[in-house]
Design a protein around this motif. Structure first.
Motif, mmCIF file in Angstrom:
data_model
loop_
_atom_site.group_PDB
_atom_site.id
_atom_site.type_symbol
_atom_site.label_atom_id
_atom_site.label_comp_id
_atom_site.label_asym_id
_atom_site.label_seq_id
_atom_site.Cartn_x
_atom_site.Cartn_y
_atom_site.Cartn_z
ATOM 1 N N GLU A 149 -10.802 23.927 -9.118
ATOM 2 C CA GLU A 149 -11.962 24.788 -8.864
ATOM 3 C C GLU A 149 -12.593 25.234 -10.183
ATOM 4 O OE1 GLU A 149 -11.168 28.073 -6.304
ATOM 5 O OE2 GLU A 149 -10.370 26.834 -4.696
ATOM 6 N N SER A 150 -11.768 25.631 -11.129
ATOM 7 C CA SER A 150 -12.259 26.085 -12.431
ATOM 8 C C SER A 150 -12.964 24.955 -13.165
ATOM 9 C CB SER A 150 -11.096 26.610 -13.280
ATOM 10 O OG SER A 150 -10.479 27.708 -12.662
ATOM 11 N N LEU A 151 -12.441 23.747 -13.024
ATOM 12 C CA LEU A 151 -13.041 22.589 -13.679
ATOM 13 C C LEU A 151 -14.432 22.297 -13.112
ATOM 14 C CD1 LEU A 151 -12.431 20.479 -15.829
ATOM 15 C CD2 LEU A 151 -11.379 19.054 -14.056
ATOM 16 N N ILE A 152 -14.570 22.427 -11.807
ATOM 17 C CA ILE A 152 -15.877 22.215 -11.169
ATOM 18 C C ILE A 152 -16.876 23.276 -11.655
ATOM 19 C CG2 ILE A 152 -17.125 22.223 -8.969
ATOM 20 C CD1 ILE A 152 -14.489 21.155 -7.698
ATOM 21 N N LEU A 153 -16.425 24.530 -11.680
ATOM 22 C CA LEU A 153 -17.287 25.599 -12.190
ATOM 23 C C LEU A 153 -17.669 25.344 -13.647
ATOM 24 C CD1 LEU A 153 -15.769 28.909 -10.753
ATOM 25 C CD2 LEU A 153 -17.886 27.764 -10.084
ATOM 26 N N HIS A 154 -16.719 24.843 -14.407
ATOM 27 C CA HIS A 154 -16.954 24.524 -15.819
ATOM 28 C C HIS A 154 -18.104 23.515 -15.949
ATOM 29 C CE1 HIS A 154 -15.418 24.250 -20.028
ATOM 30 N NE2 HIS A 154 -15.958 23.045 -19.966
ATOM 31 N N GLU A 155 -18.098 22.477 -15.111
ATOM 32 C CA GLU A 155 -19.164 21.470 -15.154
ATOM 33 C C GLU A 155 -20.505 22.067 -14.735
ATOM 34 O OE1 GLU A 155 -18.472 18.566 -16.592
ATOM 35 O OE2 GLU A 155 -16.484 19.426 -16.768
ATOM 36 N N LEU A 156 -20.477 22.914 -13.702
ATOM 37 C CA LEU A 156 -21.710 23.571 -13.276
ATOM 38 C C LEU A 156 -22.302 24.409 -14.404
ATOM 39 C CD1 LEU A 156 -21.103 24.806 -9.611
ATOM 40 C CD2 LEU A 156 -22.630 22.983 -10.388
ATOM 41 N N MET A 157 -21.416 25.073 -15.160
ATOM 42 C CA MET A 157 -21.880 25.910 -16.265
ATOM 43 C C MET A 157 -22.539 25.073 -17.371
ATOM 44 S SD MET A 157 -21.347 29.180 -15.852
ATOM 45 C CE MET A 157 -20.356 30.337 -14.914
ATOM 46 N N HIS A 158 -22.056 23.860 -17.566
ATOM 47 C CA HIS A 158 -22.715 22.973 -18.530
ATOM 48 C C HIS A 158 -24.166 22.728 -18.099
ATOM 49 C CE1 HIS A 158 -19.541 22.025 -21.275
ATOM 50 N NE2 HIS A 158 -18.769 21.412 -20.390
ATOM 51 N N ILE A 159 -24.358 22.531 -16.802
ATOM 52 C CA ILE A 159 -25.699 22.289 -16.269
ATOM 53 C C ILE A 159 -26.553 23.546 -16.392
ATOM 54 C CG2 ILE A 159 -27.007 21.775 -14.166
ATOM 55 C CD1 ILE A 159 -24.663 19.966 -13.333
ATOM 56 N N ILE A 160 -25.993 24.690 -15.991
ATOM 57 C CA ILE A 160 -26.723 25.960 -16.057
ATOM 58 C C ILE A 160 -27.185 26.248 -17.479
ATOM 59 C CG2 ILE A 160 -26.435 28.468 -15.900
ATOM 60 C CD1 ILE A 160 -24.602 27.938 -13.455
ATOM 61 N N ASN A 161 -26.308 26.008 -18.460
ATOM 62 C CA ASN A 161 -26.613 26.296 -19.859
ATOM 63 C C ASN A 161 -27.355 25.170 -20.574
ATOM 64 O OD1 ASN A 161 -25.187 28.985 -20.799
ATOM 65 N ND2 ASN A 161 -23.789 27.995 -19.359
ATOM 66 N N GLN A 162 -27.664 24.103 -19.831
ATOM 67 C CA GLN A 162 -28.395 22.960 -20.388
ATOM 68 C C GLN A 162 -27.727 22.391 -21.637
ATOM 69 O OE1 GLN A 162 -32.604 23.871 -20.825
ATOM 70 N NE2 GLN A 162 -32.531 25.277 -19.111
ATOM 71 N N HIS A 163 -26.395 22.300 -21.578
ATOM 72 C CA HIS A 163 -25.663 21.795 -22.739
ATOM 73 C C HIS A 163 -25.931 20.322 -23.009
ATOM 74 C CE1 HIS A 163 -22.511 25.276 -22.625
ATOM 75 N NE2 HIS A 163 -23.629 25.607 -23.228
ATOM 76 N N PHE A 164 -26.537 19.631 -22.044
ATOM 77 C CA PHE A 164 -26.885 18.228 -22.275
ATOM 78 C C PHE A 164 -28.010 18.102 -23.308
ATOM 79 C CE2 PHE A 164 -28.582 19.894 -18.265
ATOM 80 C CZ PHE A 164 -29.939 19.946 -18.559
ATOM 81 N N ARG A 165 -28.640 19.218 -23.662
ATOM 82 C CA ARG A 165 -29.675 19.197 -24.702
ATOM 83 C C ARG A 165 -29.072 19.167 -26.103
ATOM 84 N NH1 ARG A 165 -34.072 23.762 -23.047
ATOM 85 N NH2 ARG A 165 -34.893 23.091 -25.032
ATOM 86 N N ILE A 166 -27.804 19.525 -26.230
ATOM 87 C CA ILE A 166 -27.160 19.616 -27.534
ATOM 88 C C ILE A 166 -26.775 18.219 -28.034
ATOM 89 C CG2 ILE A 166 -25.088 20.429 -28.740
ATOM 90 C CD1 ILE A 166 -25.195 22.909 -26.933
ATOM 91 N N LYS A 167 -27.277 17.845 -29.190
ATOM 92 C CA LYS A 167 -27.019 16.519 -29.758
ATOM 93 C C LYS A 167 -26.352 16.652 -31.119
ATOM 94 C CE LYS A 167 -29.228 14.633 -26.289
ATOM 95 N NZ LYS A 167 -28.457 13.953 -25.218
ATOM 96 N N PRO A 168 -25.027 16.541 -31.191
ATOM 97 C CA PRO A 168 -24.330 16.651 -32.487
ATOM 98 C C PRO A 168 -24.769 15.539 -33.437
ATOM 99 C CG PRO A 168 -22.791 16.778 -30.633
ATOM 100 C CD PRO A 168 -24.093 16.327 -30.072
ATOM 101 N N LYS A 169 -24.792 15.871 -34.736
ATOM 102 C CA LYS A 169 -25.208 14.891 -35.743
ATOM 103 C C LYS A 169 -24.102 13.891 -36.053
ATOM 104 C CE LYS A 169 -28.374 18.107 -38.039
ATOM 105 N NZ LYS A 169 -28.668 18.838 -39.301
ATOM 106 N N ASN A 170 -22.850 14.315 -35.952
ATOM 107 C CA ASN A 170 -21.729 13.455 -36.312
ATOM 108 C C ASN A 170 -20.473 13.914 -35.565
ATOM 109 O OD1 ASN A 170 -20.749 15.773 -37.838
ATOM 110 N ND2 ASN A 170 -22.230 15.176 -39.419
ATOM 111 N N ASN A 171 -19.366 13.221 -35.777
ATOM 112 C CA ASN A 171 -18.119 13.549 -35.073
ATOM 113 C C ASN A 171 -17.592 14.926 -35.451
ATOM 114 O OD1 ASN A 171 -18.086 11.123 -33.701
ATOM 115 N ND2 ASN A 171 -16.907 10.064 -35.274
ATOM 116 N N ARG A 172 -17.807 15.315 -36.694
ATOM 117 C CA ARG A 172 -17.354 16.629 -37.149
ATOM 118 C C ARG A 172 -18.066 17.725 -36.365
ATOM 119 N NH1 ARG A 172 -18.833 20.519 -40.963
ATOM 120 N NH2 ARG A 172 -17.093 21.517 -42.061
#
Length: 385
Positions: free
Chosen positions: A62-85
């Motif tokens: 349940e927590s994992l599902i909520l965790h994924e929903l929160m990624h969507i709510i916070n629009q974390h898919f907009r974050i683009k890291p420059k490198n692995n670090r």
């Protein structure tokens, strides 16, 4: 399966999460660590999951599902890291921003400051990151900036020694980022409007901020406000043929933008915010050279025409209580079509009869956002970082 039972439980517990989960499709993919998100070309949201999570306790799934929903709510898919670090740091920053709102994960989490101090996570199979106790209810961007500064202090800190994130942060998509933002923002906005009142205050503020994240750059925003123009001076130009006489130059009108910028200079505005406001006004001036700039605290303190570079000689007047209405009334008396208001929101929302954009500082009053959105709509708010 446990994952299907967890979906059903969450939909019974909260109408807000139930609305967001409607239409989400579960798909087994054992290439993912635990769970991940994918946006399909048909606009569907897939939750890809590894079948091994069906052997985990129901609270974990349940927590994992909520965790994924929160990624969507916070629009974390907009974050683009420059490198692995940077990706390693972003992953922990995103998780910390999310886990603080999921009680089962928050209770088992390790604060970011402890992770940095000790240089590693716990020996458990999964490690949950939490915010430092002195930085709750912040965004992933804020945690990322804080962590980067801490690593700079430590110098040769081995970032690779930090633990991995709980889930995959690949955010696969068959759609352009603009379409993903539109789809998810619309769904989260509708869920929040209908069921947001039941959420705890910290989460409500987090979602409000996320919904107000601007997807437009200043050039697009100013174009929106400058489209309505008035005819100015008329002059002859050989570049425009005369419709009546071929051998004569034609007439061309110079169009003047009708845009006013109001700056809150009351006592609640600190120097950092004023500098932030002036930086953004300078950006506006590069796209619109004829701005009516109005300073206001409890009354209008200064009116001037502003052009690019004028900030060097600009005097700031104010320091009293706050009332934006006199500045709005003055702007409207100049027959402007668009008004941009820079404020921290520690004031009543003014009555504006023109198109309006409120630009709030990072230290804004969240209650102002709710009132402004209710009156003028979500597109009326931009929050500066």
């Amino acid at each position: 399966m446990v994952i299907e039972k967890a979906f059903q439980n969450l939909m019974k517990k909260s109408p807000f999460y139930a609305y967001l989960l409607l239409g989400v499709v579960l798909k087994e993919d054992n290439n993912v660590k635990t769970m991940s998100i994918k946006f399909t070309k048909n606009g569907e949201i897939l939750f890809l999951y590894n079948k091994k999570i069906n052997k985990k306790p129901i609270w974990f799934v349940e927590s994992l599902i909520l965790h994924e929903l929160m990624h969507i709510i916070n629009q974390h898919f907009r974050i683009k890291p420059k490198n692995n670090r940077e990706k390693k740091i972003w992953d922990l920053a995103m998780d910390a921003a999310i886990n603080q709102y999921i009680p089962e994960l928050d209770a088992r989490s390790v604060p970011l400051n402890v992770l940095i101090q000790e240089g590693h996570g716990v020996d458990n199979e999964y490690m949950f990151a939490a915010p430092p106790p002195f930085m709750i209810n912040k965004t992933a961007e804020e945690y990322f900036d804080w962590m980067m500064k801490e690593f700079e202090k430590k110098g040769d800190f081995d970032i690779e020694a930090l633990p991995d994130s709980l889930d995959d942060h690949n955010f696969e998509s068959d759609l352009p980022i603009e379409m993903i933002i539109e789809i998810t923002k619309d769904k989260v906005g509708k869920a929040f409007n209908m069921f947001g009142k039941e959420l705890e205050s910290g989460l409500k503020q987090n979602i409000n901020i996320s919904l107000q994240k601007s997807t437009l750059d200043w050039e697009t925003l100013i174009r929106r406000f400058s489209n309505a123009s008035i005819k100015g001076d008329k002059y002859r130009t050989p570049l425009r043929p005369n419709r009546r006489y071929d051998d004569q130059p034609g007439w061309k009108y110079e169009y003047n933008s009708k845009l006013a910028v109001i700056v809150d200079t009351s006592a609640s505005i600190i120097e950092e915010e004023l500098n932030q406001f002036l930086t953004e006004i300078e950006k506006i001036a590069k796209y619109d050279s004829k701005l009516l700039l109005i300073q206001v605290d409890q009354a209008v303190t200064m009116v001037t025409e502003y052009s690019s570079g004028k900030w060097k000689d600009l005097e700031i007047y104010g320091g009293g209580e706050t009332n934006l209405q006199p500045a709005v009334d003055l702007a409207q008396s100049h027959n402007v079509e668009g008004i941009i208001i820079f404020t921290d929101g520690h004031v009543d929302v003014p009555v504006v009869k023109r198109r309006v954009l409120f630009v709030l500082s990072s230290k804004h009053n969240p209650d102002f956002i709710e009132d402004a959105v209710r009156i003028y709509g979500r597109s009326s708010i931009v929050i500066l970082k």
